[in-house]
Design an enzyme around this catalytic site. Structure first.
Site, mmCIF file in Angstrom:
data_model
loop_
_atom_site.group_PDB
_atom_site.id
_atom_site.type_symbol
_atom_site.label_atom_id
_atom_site.label_comp_id
_atom_site.label_asym_id
_atom_site.label_seq_id
_atom_site.Cartn_x
_atom_site.Cartn_y
_atom_site.Cartn_z
ATOM 1 N N PHE A 400 24.106 91.264 -45.960
ATOM 2 C CA PHE A 400 23.839 91.780 -44.705
ATOM 3 C C PHE A 400 24.026 90.496 -43.722
ATOM 4 O O PHE A 400 24.027 89.631 -43.823
ATOM 5 C CB PHE A 400 22.742 91.970 -44.811
ATOM 6 C CG PHE A 400 22.186 93.496 -44.636
ATOM 7 C CD1 PHE A 400 22.969 94.367 -45.171
ATOM 8 C CD2 PHE A 400 20.721 94.040 -44.813
ATOM 9 C CE1 PHE A 400 22.833 95.374 -44.596
ATOM 10 C CE2 PHE A 400 20.254 95.500 -45.175
ATOM 11 C CZ PHE A 400 21.345 96.207 -44.981
ATOM 12 N N GLU A 401 24.563 90.753 -42.425
ATOM 13 C CA GLU A 401 24.594 90.099 -41.017
ATOM 14 C C GLU A 401 25.410 88.435 -41.379
ATOM 15 O O GLU A 401 25.156 87.629 -41.192
ATOM 16 C CB GLU A 401 22.507 89.380 -40.860
ATOM 17 C CG GLU A 401 22.176 89.662 -40.525
ATOM 18 C CD GLU A 401 22.133 91.076 -39.858
ATOM 19 O OE1 GLU A 401 22.653 90.641 -39.057
ATOM 20 O OE2 GLU A 401 21.467 92.136 -39.526
ATOM 21 N N GLY A 402 26.840 88.817 -41.789
ATOM 22 C CA GLY A 402 27.442 88.076 -43.049
ATOM 23 C C GLY A 402 26.995 87.520 -43.828
ATOM 24 O O GLY A 402 25.697 87.222 -44.270
#
Length: 584
Positions: A400-402
């Protein structure tokens, strides 16, 4: 803003322990918010986890509404738009408490983070007035649609297209988005598309728009209670006034939202890891083998201690960063219509720390849940025990989130970019270090010396890599990864040590004792790891006499006395076992 520390400045200067925020600084209001958020998760979410995991129809919406009633959804939303407008420490506390909530943490995070923050930070007054009050109450559910089947980490290669209608009243969107959290029930989607096929832009798309549909639910390894589906856009007409920020500047929206998303995911990880440690410690106290609780066995003690150390270090990093963000917000004038953009620019200053938090916290969580399963033995592999779900749920955090790989590349390249702009004294500090090594004037005294040794290791290796590759270093991913790991370790160990020192100064030795023990254990084990990473990196940069010289320099900066880490861990394990949960 000029008086605030610049992002990444911890690498180049000393930090006063009194200047960082720690959980010991919580106000009465912070503690009340903690009790409210933790109570909500225990009473409303954990009590219904079986229904949630079985995807009971309407339950996520019901829970979001209940969270909204308590003000937990509107913490980042201004009161003018129906929010509770809390400080950054309060929003961090909520994110930490939600970390215990399993898949609902993703649902609520999608609602309060990436699903609404683009409007909070970049929306017009009319957009905020239309959408944010419903987000805060839970009457409207938000989702974020960036990822595509062929564009994950490379978001800018998105194929979704937006074309302005001949009358200029609508953008017509076509494309497919992948892995969209909250997609089954979302009333609002933040969708990224390229105007005319080349101007990457953000749009607010209503969930009931004609031509908008979702695919089948993904069959996921974990976070099963959250909705994850593809989003399909077929000639979806989006009113021109629903363009978010400016056409062709969607990347500004996306990257700024990711900074905050990474930070909040780290806070989620703290809560999740505390829960896993609590389950493991309680089980170890109750489970008997050979006539004694397994918590009394040395190798189980080591596991409990190391789990607790990782939680303590992560918690220290997260709230230190929360303090930086809060001080930044207090230094800015966010009262105007563009206040959200001003706030986003302020948060961007600490993008480096947000990435460091994300990588360290999610990997610490992975370690803690893994050891939690191990302590449970065969029962840890059984779905009847909560730790099994925590193990599965935690895996997505590193994606997630990069992904953590992307964040590892971002950390040193951000430092390089800021050094080029003159924002941080990277080369100057490296040059000063080399002069000290040359003159033989490096002296290490106590733990403060060990913290400086960690910084010097990082600077020595970064300087050596820069000398060989210059700006081309940004293409050497294996080296970037190791530099990132070293930088993250520096921020982690310094945060842990500063927190312990602050506690010692403000609360006295008795209150600080366990924090000091955890910080010492981590500091001692980290320096050995840093030294290994440094040697591995140097061997990839040079050889022969040059390598020998650099290894000699490394030895000069790493000189320190090692403490008895086994004894320190035994002390920590005893405290954890006695309390049956994380304690400092």
């Amino acid at each position: 803003m000029s008086n605030l520390p610049k992002g990444g400045s911890f690498l180049f200067e000393e930090t006063n322990p009194q200047d960082i925020f720690t959980p010991e600084d919580f106000t009465l209001e912070h503690k009340m918010i903690y009790r409210t958020a933790a109570g909500f998760v225990t009473d409303n979410v954990l009590a219904r986890m079986e229904e949630l995991e079985a995807k009971k129809e309407g339950l996520n919406r019901e829970l979001l509404k209940a969270a909204g009633d308590l003000g937990l959804n509107g913490a980042d939303i201004a009161e003018d738009y129906g929010g509770t407008e809390m400080d950054k420490i309060s929003t961090t506390i909520i994110a930490e408490c939600m970390g215990r909530a399993g898949s609902f943490a993703m649902t609520q995070g999608g609602q309060t983070g990436i699903g609404s923050m683009p409007i909070v930070m970049f929306g017009t007054h009319e957009q905020k007035k239309k959408y944010l009050p419903g987000i805060a109450t839970g009457d409207l559910i938000g989702a974020y649609a960036l990822t595509e089947p062929g564009a994950g980490s490379d978001a800018m290669s998105a194929k979704t297209r937006a074309d302005l209608s001949p009358d200029g009243k609508y953008y017509i969107l076509n494309g497919t988005k992948q892995f969209i959290t909250n997609s089954a029930m979302a009333d609002i989607f933040i969708v990224y598309a390229k105007i005319d096929g080349d101007k990457f832009s953000a749009f607010i798309v209503d969930g009931d728009s004609k031509g908008l549909s979702t695919g089948a639910e993904e069959k996921k390894m974990g976070i099963k209670g959250s909705s994850t589906r593809p989003l399909i856009l077929e000639d979806v007409h989006v009113p021109a006034e629903n363009l978010l920020f400016e056409g062709g500047r969607g990347h500004v929206v996306a990257f700024n939202i990711l900074n905050l998303g990474r930070y909040k995911l780290a806070a989620n990880s703290v809560g999740n890891a505390k829960y896993a440690l609590e389950l493991a410690a309680s089980y170890a106290n109750e489970r008997k083998q050979f006539g004694t609780p397994i918590a009394n066995f040395g190798l189980i003690k080591e596991k409990l201690a190391e789990m607790a150390i990782k939680v303590y270090v992560t918690e220290s990093m997260v709230y230190r960063t929360g303090g930086l963000l809060e001080n930044m917000m207090n230094s800015l004038d966010t009262s105007g219509e563009d206040g959200g953009r001003v706030a986003a620019k302020g948060i961007e200053e600490y993008a480096l720390e947000c990435s460091m938090n994300k990588v360290f916290a999610t990997e610490a969580l992975a370690y803690v849940v893994d050891e939690g399963v191990q302590i449970h033995g065969g029962y840890g592999f059984s779905s009847e025990y909560t730790i099994e779900r925590l193990y599965r749920d935690a895996r997505i955090y590193r994606i997630f989130e990069g992904t953590n790989e992307i964040n590892r590349v971002l950390i040193p390249t951000t430092l390089l970019r800021r050094a080029d702009k003159g924002d941080i004294p990277l080369q100057e500090t490296v040059d000063q270090l080399l002069k000290k090594i040359e003159s033989g004037s490096i002296v290490r005294e106590g733990e403060a010396g060990m913290v400086q040794a960690a910084k010097d290791i990082f600077l020595l290796i970064f300087g050596s890599a820069l000398q060989k590759y210059g700006k081309a270093l940004s293409k050497q991913q294996e080296l970037l990864g190791r530099l990132a790991d070293m930088g993250i370790q520096v921020f982690a160990l310094e945060s842990a040590w500063l927190r312990a020192q602050k506690s010692l100064l403000n609360e006295g030795e008795e209150q600080a004792k366990l924090k000091l023990t955890m910080a010492r254990a981590f500091l001692n084990s980290s320096l050995g790891h840093l030294e290994y990473l440094a040697k591995e990196t140097l061997a990839a940069l040079v050889n022969g006499k040059d390598l020998e010289n650099l290894l000699n320099n490394l030895q000069k900066v790493t000189n320190h006395k090692l403490q008895n880490i086994i004894a320190l861990r035994q002390e920590i394990a005893a405290a954890i076992s006695e309390n049956g949960k994380y304690i400092v």
